[in-house]
Design an enzyme around this catalytic site. Structure first.
Site, PDB file in Angstrom:
ATOM      1  CE  LYS A 155      -1.723   2.894   2.784  1.00 43.69           C
ATOM      2  NZ  LYS A 155      -1.715   4.178   2.060  1.00 43.69           N
TER       3      LYS A 155
ATOM      4  CD  GLU B 192      13.689   5.289   7.833  1.00 40.21           C
ATOM      5  OE1 GLU B 192      13.966   6.178   8.674  1.00 40.21           O
ATOM      6  OE2 GLU B 192      13.431   5.538   6.661  1.00 40.21           O
TER       7      GLU B 192
ATOM      8  CB  CYS C  52      13.353  10.170   7.006  1.00 38.27           C
ATOM      9  SG  CYS C  52      14.028   8.899   6.010  1.00 38.27           S
TER      10      CYS C  52
ATOM     11  CD  GLU D 172      10.518  13.887  10.476  1.00 35.51           C
ATOM     12  OE1 GLU D 172       9.483  13.271  10.740  1.00 35.51           O
ATOM     13  OE2 GLU D 172      11.475  13.382   9.854  1.00 35.51           O
TER      14      GLU D 172
HETATM   15  C1  UN1 Z   1      14.068   8.778   3.138  1.00 34.03           C
HETATM   16  O1  UN1 Z   1      14.120   9.996   3.237  1.00 34.03           O
HETATM   17  O2  UN1 Z   1      13.075   8.141   3.572  1.00 34.03           O
HETATM   18  O3  UN1 Z   1      19.879   8.734   2.235  1.00 34.03           O
HETATM   19  C2  UN1 Z   1      15.085   7.960   2.443  1.00 34.03           C
HETATM   20  C3  UN1 Z   1      19.094   9.367   1.536  1.00 34.03           C
HETATM   21  C4  UN1 Z   1      18.299   8.628   0.489  1.00 34.03           C
HETATM   22  C5  UN1 Z   1      17.110   7.938   1.059  1.00 34.03           C
HETATM   23  C6  UN1 Z   1      16.290   8.734   2.006  1.00 34.03           C
HETATM   24  N1  UN1 Z   1      19.171   7.674  -0.143  1.00 34.03           N
HETATM   25  O4  UN1 Z   1      18.905  10.557   1.677  1.00 34.03           O
END
Ligand code: UN1
Length: 491
Positions: free
Chosen positions: A174, A248, A282, A380
């Site tokens: 999803k 995550e 992230c 965040e």
């Molecule tokens: C994310 O923001 O969920 O390391 C992943 C990085 C990318 C992946 C980010 N390769 O910024």
């Protein structure tokens, strides 16, 4: 009537059973892109049934053959990279060059996991009896449920789908309700590469579909990437049903700049890590922890660099920063900028929406005079806002960097190798960079974070297989006698 983006269940493209739809928009132009199937529990159940029906044949297909399908998928994805990048930029706003990078991560992961088809390494170890053999094997788990975000709408799903498939599982996915079109085009690549029907199933939708997937009794593993708020709900629900969960979630990543840093390099890296993907990674840098001696020079150089950033529609040449993904995300950024002002931080540059008729654009924003306990330094924001905190020493910098509820990525700029190694030792994030920004993790290393970022699992690298396999320990006694190991020899 605009295009309908369908679910993919048992190898067929189908509308939601009750005909429900939701809309997907371009965040730069606010144009309607498509309608997508708005799945209910019945659609999720049909997808799980399809995954279940396909499981036995898929798990029994030798892993090298499964890997070959991933290689074919990688080749096809390469050929479609440009078209898929266009769709991605239109649907979630990141600039075209970054959309290409997102897809490249999936291509890399497909080759890497395709290779696992000839590895999936287990091990043997000596055993206590003369005519006995022992080995530990990775086994598939069954049906896995994946819930993924819009910010990396191809890369992040690929980190989950590809290891799950090569290990012999079947999948129900999803994707985010902000990126159904990109998700459907990605799944089409697997279909066209010859993945058997039912091995990968796609259900679009929002919370209702996600809940149904997480709660479904036949789904044994849930892998989730997204907000901390949703992730913890997923965790609680799935744990109460005894499922294996990989999470995550958020980040509040910091770059430390010491007095002896290469200033020009640091400025480039900070700008890219903080404002690339409009701060919606992230791994994005949302705190800059700077030592007093270099602070004024660094802020001035950053101000100049950030001022020159070109904000706009990501398909246009030269645009460096796209829009936020939707109205809600824009409002969240506005809210945090006003919180920062109220807390007494100083706006160095930015701090307002970009004046446009359409689109969710916000100016790249620098806050100085930020204290570590302010909300803008702890929570965040997931947008183009960087908070600058001044410190006196490496020790203080590390303490501030570690002192938040998240632990995904961190970085330090210094020319002093001793300081760099102390930072590697003492920073408590899942990813640490030296003289590089906090973004850009490569797929062959573990990806994930400590504290509130996750639940101890990692994606990517060999560790990705841990989420999608069970260990099976096998003992073969070929003596033809009853042999007992020491621990079992109690007469
Ligand atoms: C994310 O923001 O969920 O390391 C992943 C990085 C990318 C992946 C980010 N390769 O910024």
């Amino acid at each position: 009537m605009s295009e309908l983006v369908k679910n993919f269940v048992g190898g067929e493209w189908v509308a939601a059973q009750n005909g429900a739809t939701f809309e997907t928009y371009n965040p730069a132009t606010e144009a309607l892109l498509a309608q997508a199937a708005n799945s209910s529990a019945a659609d999720v159940d049909a997808a799980v049934k399809a995954a279940k029906a396909a499981y036995n044949e898929w798990r029994l297909l030798p892993a090298p053959r499964r890997g070959e399908i991933l290689f074919a998928m990688a080749e096809l994805l390469k050929a479609r990279k440009e078209a898929l990048a266009q769709t991605m930029t239109q649907e979630m706003g990141k600039v075209l060059s970054e959309a290409r990078g997102d897809i490249q991560e999936a291509i890399d992961m497909a080759y890497y996991m395709g290779g696992e088809g000839r590895r999936l390494l287990g091990y043997t170890a000596p055993v206590e009896m003369p005519e006995k053999f022992g080995m530990a094997l990775r086994d598939s788990v069954g049906i896995v449920g994946l819930v993924t975000p819009w910010n990396f709408p191809v890369a992040v799903p690929s980190w989950k789908i590809l290891p799950a498939l090569v290990a012999g599982n079947t999948v129900v996915w999803k994707p985010s309700e902000d990126t159904p079109k990109t998700a459907a085009e990605f799944v089409k690549v697997f279909e066209d590469a010859g993945l058997p029907k039912g091995v990968l199933n796609l259900v679009h939708g929002a919370g209702q579909a996600g809940d149904a997937l997480v709660s479904h009794p036949d789904v044994r593993v849930i892998s989730f990437t997204g907000s901390t708020e949703t992730g913890l709900k997923v965790y609680t629900k799935a744990a109460s049903l005894g499922k294996k969960v990989s999470l995550e979630m958020g980040g509040k990543n910091a770059i430390i700049v010491l007095d002896d840093a290469n200033l020009e390099l640091a400025v480039k890296a900070i700008t890219w890590s903080a404002f690339g993907t409009t701060g919606q990674r992230c791994t994005a840098t949302s705190r800059l922890i700077v030592q007093s001696g270099i602070k004024e020079r660094l802020i001035e150089a950053l101000r100049e660099k950030v001022q020159a950033l070109k904000v706009g529609y990501g398909v246009e040449d030269g645009v460096e920063v796209g829009p936020l993904v939707n109205q809600k995300a824009l409002e969240k950024v506005e809210k945090y900028v006003s919180i920062g002002r109220d807390e007494g931080a100083r706006v160095v540059i930015g701090g307002a929406r970009v004046e446009t008729d359409k689109g969710y654009f916000y100016q790249p924003t620098l806050f100085a005079d930020v204290k570590p306990d302010m909300r803008i330094a702890r929570e965040e924001i997931f947008g183009p806002v960087l908070s600058i905190v001044e410190v006196g020493s490496l020790e203080e910098a590390v303490e501030v960097s570690n002192g938040v509820a998240y632990g995904l990525s961190s970085s330090i700029f210094t020319e002093n190798v001793n300081a760099a190694f102390r930072a590697i030792r003492d920073l408590t994030t899942g990813i640490v960079y030296i003289n590089h920004g906090t973004t850009g993790a490569e797929i062959q290393f573990p990806f994930g974070g400590t504290r509130g970022t996750g639940n101890g699992m990692r994606e990517a690298g060999q560790t990705a297989l841990d989420s999608f396999t069970e260990w099976k320990s096998v003992y073969v006694d070929y003596s033809g006698r009853l042999q007992r190991a020491q621990i079992d020899n109690r007469e």
